[in-house]
Design a protein around this motif. Sequence first.
Motif, PDB file in Angstrom:
ATOM      1  N   GLU A 316       0.835  -1.205   0.000  1.00  0.00           N
ATOM      2  CA  GLU A 316       0.000   0.000   0.000  1.00  0.00           C
ATOM      3  C   GLU A 316       0.869   1.254   0.000  1.00  0.00           C
ATOM      4  N   ARG A 317       1.968   1.216   0.730  1.00  0.00           N
ATOM      5  CA  ARG A 317       2.969   2.283   0.680  1.00  0.00           C
ATOM      6  C   ARG A 317       4.282   1.636   0.240  1.00  0.00           C
ATOM      7  N   ILE A 318       4.849   2.094  -0.848  1.00  0.00           N
ATOM      8  CA  ILE A 318       6.108   1.540  -1.352  1.00  0.00           C
ATOM      9  C   ILE A 318       7.232   2.525  -1.076  1.00  0.00           C
ATOM     10  N   LEU A 319       8.279   2.038  -0.448  1.00  0.00           N
ATOM     11  CA  LEU A 319       9.461   2.844  -0.180  1.00  0.00           C
ATOM     12  C   LEU A 319      10.643   2.165  -0.849  1.00  0.00           C
ATOM     13  N   GLU A 320      11.136   2.785  -1.886  1.00  0.00           N
ATOM     14  CA  GLU A 320      12.277   2.216  -2.609  1.00  0.00           C
ATOM     15  C   GLU A 320      13.537   3.006  -2.285  1.00  0.00           C
ATOM     16  N   LEU A 321      14.546   2.299  -1.830  1.00  0.00           N
ATOM     17  CA  LEU A 321      15.827   2.925  -1.520  1.00  0.00           C
ATOM     18  C   LEU A 321      16.750   2.847  -2.721  1.00  0.00           C
ATOM     19  N   HIS A 322      17.428   3.942  -2.982  1.00  0.00           N
ATOM     20  CA  HIS A 322      18.342   4.007  -4.122  1.00  0.00           C
ATOM     21  C   HIS A 322      19.775   4.161  -3.616  1.00  0.00           C
ATOM     22  N   MET A 323      20.683   4.157  -4.549  1.00  0.00           N
ATOM     23  CA  MET A 323      22.079   4.359  -4.187  1.00  0.00           C
ATOM     24  C   MET A 323      22.295   5.789  -3.697  1.00  0.00           C
ATOM     25  N   VAL A 324      23.427   6.030  -3.067  1.00  0.00           N
ATOM     26  CA  VAL A 324      23.690   7.332  -2.451  1.00  0.00           C
ATOM     27  C   VAL A 324      24.717   8.105  -3.273  1.00  0.00           C
ATOM     28  N   SER A 325      24.802   9.396  -3.016  1.00  0.00           N
ATOM     29  CA  SER A 325      25.754  10.256  -3.708  1.00  0.00           C
ATOM     30  C   SER A 325      27.132  10.128  -3.065  1.00  0.00           C
ATOM     31  N   PRO A 326      28.181  10.574  -3.752  1.00  0.00           N
ATOM     32  CA  PRO A 326      29.514  10.568  -3.129  1.00  0.00           C
ATOM     33  C   PRO A 326      29.565  11.354  -1.820  1.00  0.00           C
ATOM     34  N   GLU A 327      28.839  12.467  -1.752  1.00  0.00           N
ATOM     35  CA  GLU A 327      28.831  13.249  -0.515  1.00  0.00           C
ATOM     36  C   GLU A 327      28.204  12.456   0.631  1.00  0.00           C
ATOM     37  N   GLU A 328      27.141  11.717   0.323  1.00  0.00           N
ATOM     38  CA  GLU A 328      26.498  10.904   1.360  1.00  0.00           C
ATOM     39  C   GLU A 328      27.400   9.744   1.769  1.00  0.00           C
ATOM     40  N   ALA A 329      28.131   9.186   0.807  1.00  0.00           N
ATOM     41  CA  ALA A 329      29.070   8.113   1.135  1.00  0.00           C
ATOM     42  C   ALA A 329      30.129   8.613   2.109  1.00  0.00           C
ATOM     43  N   ARG A 330      30.622   9.809   1.867  1.00  0.00           N
ATOM     44  CA  ARG A 330      31.616  10.389   2.787  1.00  0.00           C
ATOM     45  C   ARG A 330      31.020  10.568   4.176  1.00  0.00           C
ATOM     46  N   ALA A 331      29.781  11.012   4.238  1.00  0.00           N
ATOM     47  CA  ALA A 331      29.139  11.217   5.540  1.00  0.00           C
ATOM     48  C   ALA A 331      29.017   9.900   6.299  1.00  0.00           C
ATOM     49  N   ILE A 332      28.743   8.809   5.600  1.00  0.00           N
ATOM     50  CA  ILE A 332      28.660   7.493   6.251  1.00  0.00           C
ATOM     51  C   ILE A 332      29.994   7.124   6.876  1.00  0.00           C
ATOM     52  N   VAL A 376      32.552   8.463 -10.180  1.00  0.00           N
ATOM     53  CA  VAL A 376      31.390   7.762  -9.618  1.00  0.00           C
ATOM     54  C   VAL A 376      30.277   8.774  -9.347  1.00  0.00           C
ATOM     55  N   GLN A 377      29.110   8.518  -9.909  1.00  0.00           N
ATOM     56  CA  GLN A 377      27.969   9.410  -9.704  1.00  0.00           C
ATOM     57  C   GLN A 377      27.120   8.984  -8.507  1.00  0.00           C
ATOM     58  N   GLU A 378      27.020   7.666  -8.290  1.00  0.00           N
ATOM     59  CA  GLU A 378      26.263   7.133  -7.165  1.00  0.00           C
ATOM     60  C   GLU A 378      26.786   5.738  -6.840  1.00  0.00           C
ATOM     61  N   LEU A 379      26.548   5.307  -5.625  1.00  0.00           N
ATOM     62  CA  LEU A 379      27.065   4.007  -5.196  1.00  0.00           C
ATOM     63  C   LEU A 379      26.228   3.500  -4.032  1.00  0.00           C
ATOM     64  N   ARG A 380      26.406   2.213  -3.711  1.00  0.00           N
ATOM     65  CA  ARG A 380      25.716   1.635  -2.563  1.00  0.00           C
ATOM     66  C   ARG A 380      26.473   1.987  -1.281  1.00  0.00           C
ATOM     67  N   PRO A 381      25.767   2.231  -0.180  1.00  0.00           N
ATOM     68  CA  PRO A 381      26.470   2.405   1.095  1.00  0.00           C
ATOM     69  C   PRO A 381      27.406   1.236   1.404  1.00  0.00           C
ATOM     70  N   ARG A 382      26.981   0.023   1.048  1.00  0.00           N
ATOM     71  CA  ARG A 382      27.822  -1.147   1.302  1.00  0.00           C
ATOM     72  C   ARG A 382      29.162  -1.033   0.590  1.00  0.00           C
ATOM     73  N   ASP A 383      29.158  -0.488  -0.646  1.00  0.00           N
ATOM     74  CA  ASP A 383      30.416  -0.345  -1.385  1.00  0.00           C
ATOM     75  C   ASP A 383      31.378   0.583  -0.649  1.00  0.00           C
ATOM     76  N   ALA A 384      30.861   1.716  -0.176  1.00  0.00           N
ATOM     77  CA  ALA A 384      31.715   2.668   0.527  1.00  0.00           C
ATOM     78  C   ALA A 384      32.309   2.045   1.784  1.00  0.00           C
ATOM     79  N   ILE A 385      31.488   1.265   2.512  1.00  0.00           N
ATOM     80  CA  ILE A 385      31.976   0.639   3.739  1.00  0.00           C
ATOM     81  C   ILE A 385      33.017  -0.427   3.425  1.00  0.00           C
TER      82      ILE A 385
END
Length: 732
Positions: A316-332, A376-385
């Motif tokens: 009924e409510r769909i929440l799709e997660l996408h890859m993150v930006s390089p700036e967000e990867a740095r924040a992680i 890199v334009q976007e990536l998975r949080p798992r990749d950055a970790i």
Amino acid sequence: MSEEPTFERFLAAVRGTNPFRSHRITDVGGGEATVESIHKSAFTKLVRVVQDAAKEPISIGALLIGAPGVGKSHLLARLFQWAGEDRATVVYLHNILASPERMLRYVLNATVSDLAGHRGSDYTQSRLYTVLNRALIRTGALKGRKMMTGPREIEARKEALARLGAKIDPQSAVIPVLNAFLTGTSHASLGDASAEKRAQAAVLWLSGETLGPDEARLLDQAAGEDGLALADDAAVERVLHVLAHLCALAELPLVLCLDQIDNLDAEAVRALMSYAHALLDRAKHLVVIVSGVKQSMLSLRTGEVIPAAAWDRIAERILELHMVSPEEARAILEGRLHAALSGFEEKEIEELDAARKRDRLFPLGSAWLERRLDGVQELRPRDAILWARDRWEAQQDRLAAVGGKRWLKEWPDLDGSGPKPPAPKLEDVIDAEVKKKLVEGTTRRRLQQASLPPDEDNLASLTHHLLARCAGKGASTLLSVEHATAKKRGKAAPAHHLVAREKRADGVIVTTGVTFLCAPSGHGARLPLQRMVEDTKHTDKRILVTDEERRPLRLGGAGKAAYDALCKLGRQRFLHLHLDFAGHAELDSLVGLLGAARSHDLEIEHPRGQYRKVTEAEVLASFERQSLLLAHPLLRELLTEEIVKGGGDSTPPPAWDPQQTREHIMAELSWRLGLMAKELAQIFASRKKLHEKRFPEVWSHIKKTAQALHDEGHVHATATDDDLFVQLRGKK
């Protein structure tokens, strides 16, 4: 005692731990560092779903999807942490495996087990006890009474819950049992032992267990020939409906998180989603969140494993997660570094302060990250970790090679100078990852025992899942295994949960019946044992499997007579396997690993710097290479003719004083946000001046002590590969 943080201790921390070792959430209740800005929009929507269900008499389904590694479980962990701030009641269910006919009953069992907790019988600390009292206070049913500790106040609560129950449970099917739990728990806190038994009986009934006459009388009810239990799925649903309504009245709406359901077989997914659909249609104030890999979930939908009507309701409510930006990867990465280094930074260690002011990504390095993110334009949080994990390991190697002063002086070492180790074989990498993840899965269940309640059908389903993949293959003697369906109306219950056919070395076919028994009373054990005795035509051998750690076999007169009759058959025709919790958890971990591979959520690094998915076939091949299935006593019994020889752990207990070890762990954690057990062991071994050959013994000792502290509520331990991440309770 703890020593003050120094630069040398910081270097020891770099050598001994890796804050990026864990790239997936295995415990939503843990305090792992998160970055609020990551997937903020999806998290806000998820919170709004919970708040909507709390305000209106509706139930809402939410589907959380995305590629592997984009942060689905991290988002659920954030929801769990948000809910823990007096906002909601979140129940996290993972690897839910039962026969399709009993799937809903197992969901109830796991839910009530989670709400009631598993640490002894002190239910006053449980979330279920909190919800009941808050519902009475928030609705005004107690007329302003808040401090209720004496017998008169307990009676007032009983009457108030009965009045409240008349509105949400007009048939009085569930509220009287919840009242037995509430009053039993309250009187038990005053020292009444019989009241404690009443609360325990209430939890068993609410969980869907079968009670004998003695337990039934504690609830002022009578047990028939088959015992006292929830009659059917409608009765099971009713318990969940009442619990959801009470949670809403307590202003702590109930949220069921069904994570990684795409790990399950098609039949299990179909049954689970059908039940979720029914719950959402008929319950009030309930949120059901279904989470899985997008590709796998869409395949289940297009293949009609999940019917269209069920999909529409749970999504009924769909929440799709996408890859993150390089700036967000740095924040992680910055978030994890801050969590790992804050204890040292607070003490203003000169060398560390200078390095961190120069580069907030020390000891990883901003230049290193910019190089990795080039183009890199976007990536998975798992990749950055994973990148950060490898970079930290490179710093560990450099530190070991040149020493602390030179390492810091020459940092950053971007070119990774030095000889490269030879690339390991693919099979070796898979085997190492499989072994680590099996240890992690077993330890995770050990730390969260309430998430894997003793359940006969779950044990049977796990065992069948594994044996079915071995039948007729390799050197196994197993030809086939059949999972008997649950009792249907008008038909007798099957004598065994599983029926296996094996071919002996002389060519003779042997049929073995396997019965799992987790009955909480002697009454519940009587009929299954009698059916085993009477089964003289269909099986050549009978195996009884009991959970001796949590539900030891209890026998009344008739049950003992049946058990004695089975024992007289001899070892070749009857075997009683005493399974402990670790044996149950190991089965669960084996199945969970196969499911992760099936849903494309198990990855390895091979060759170095490149990540690939591990297939289900590759996991099975690894099981065979490492004899992991044969290592389990029950599986071995059905896969080979060899008899497992008994004998417990012969390792002598450690010479170290247990209390000193506990003090060591608590002191080290007092100024750190968290430590790996391996790092705690290294500090311990260094202080004791122990030879390096004894380190495995030290590490095992520290892990066992940390697990005990976790059980007692002093620390929070999270399984990470073959190690533990340990934090003081309340620290984030």
